[in-house]
Write an enzyme that holds these catalytic residues in place. Sequence first.
Site: not given
Length: 398
Positions: A206-207
């Site tokens: 993810g981020n």
Amino acid sequence: MLTGKKILVGITGSIAAYKSIILVRLLVKAGAEVRVVMTPAAKDFVSPLVLSTLSKNKVYCELAEADEWSNHVELGRWADLFIIAPLSCNTLAKMAHGFCDNILLAVYLSATCSVVVAPAMDEDMWKHPSTKQNLAKLISFGNTVMEVNHGELASGLIGDGRMAEPESIIQFIQSSYFRNNSLAGKKALVTAGPTYESIDPVRFIGNHSSAKMGFAIAEALYMEGAEVYLITGPSSEQIQFDGIHKMEVQSASEMYDQVMALFTQMDIGVFSAAVADYTVFNPAVEKIKKKDAELNITLTKTKDILAEAGNTKKPHQLIIGFALETENEKVNALDKLARKNADFIVLNSLRNEGAGFAGNNNAVTIFSKSGMEKSIGLKSKKAIAKDIVSLIKETVNV
Ligand code: CTP
């Protein structure tokens, strides 16, 4: 979002009156000009001094004080909206039957603006047929009655009758009475947040995107009258307005599918999501167990949602992309603008101190297809969202 709006808050004798302090505070914070009118019984629950300090205005408690008569007609005509919160059973009954034995009732009877009430009472009182009849009367007078909440009541019992929360009251009045119509009839799609690409059933790539910028843009578009579709990756952000169509997705490919299902019907597309450029080729069905050897994960490219929208867009469709660069910012942003066939690119720079993924502030530079370049210094994401929406308004309404 309530800048310059004149809101009259009426407070009656109910334990929920403590929430009216928060309501007044939030209204002032949202830019409204607030005046407060109280019944004598309300003073037993909250002090006029607190309310006059927060509202920065005199609080009206009596029809006449010493040698001064309070002009209830002027108050009722001054307001853009009269909100009575909390509304007690007693004041409800008096309003339904035209009683006028205190200043709040006198203002109610002479008010020319819309009236919203947020009742608060114990469940048995709330369910009593006389309460139902009185509320029906108020509705027949054109007043709006907010729903009560379920939960712990002053009696200690659990049930229906809690006053709506101040935040819900604000969002309700903003979206019901104070939406602009500069984008009325336009449909807008906004992508927001990160995407999660599964590695196995418990892990993902993810981020750090918080989705704050996208949510703020969706809300600003909604407040200008647009019909808004918000497609968001995982986020803890709450959308302020129930009228916004919110769709939650996890992965880049789910976001792509949702956007493509809607995009042809849209007039405006704002692509603020931090979409993964790569996804896991073959996510494991079972949790990957630790071994001594290195673990290699094969990544494949995701589909570029903004580029796909840009390449298929019709002349009336306006699209805005975002760029987050750490080097050669302008060159890269302009390259993205051209490559993705966007009308505008909003460049976020991680170099700006105080701006970034998780915070509430941002600093951006906006580039347009026609060569415009506009820098917006550090300010709240909500304020930047408004600037972006102003640009959208100017462009779609020419
Ligand atoms: N974007 C998208 N779909 C993707 C990747 C990006 O819609 N699969 C959109 C983002 O929402 C943003 C813009 O494209 O509006 C910029 O994304 P970015 O990842 O910075 O651009 P890239 O094309 O991936 O370029 P680079 O990796 O060179 O930075």
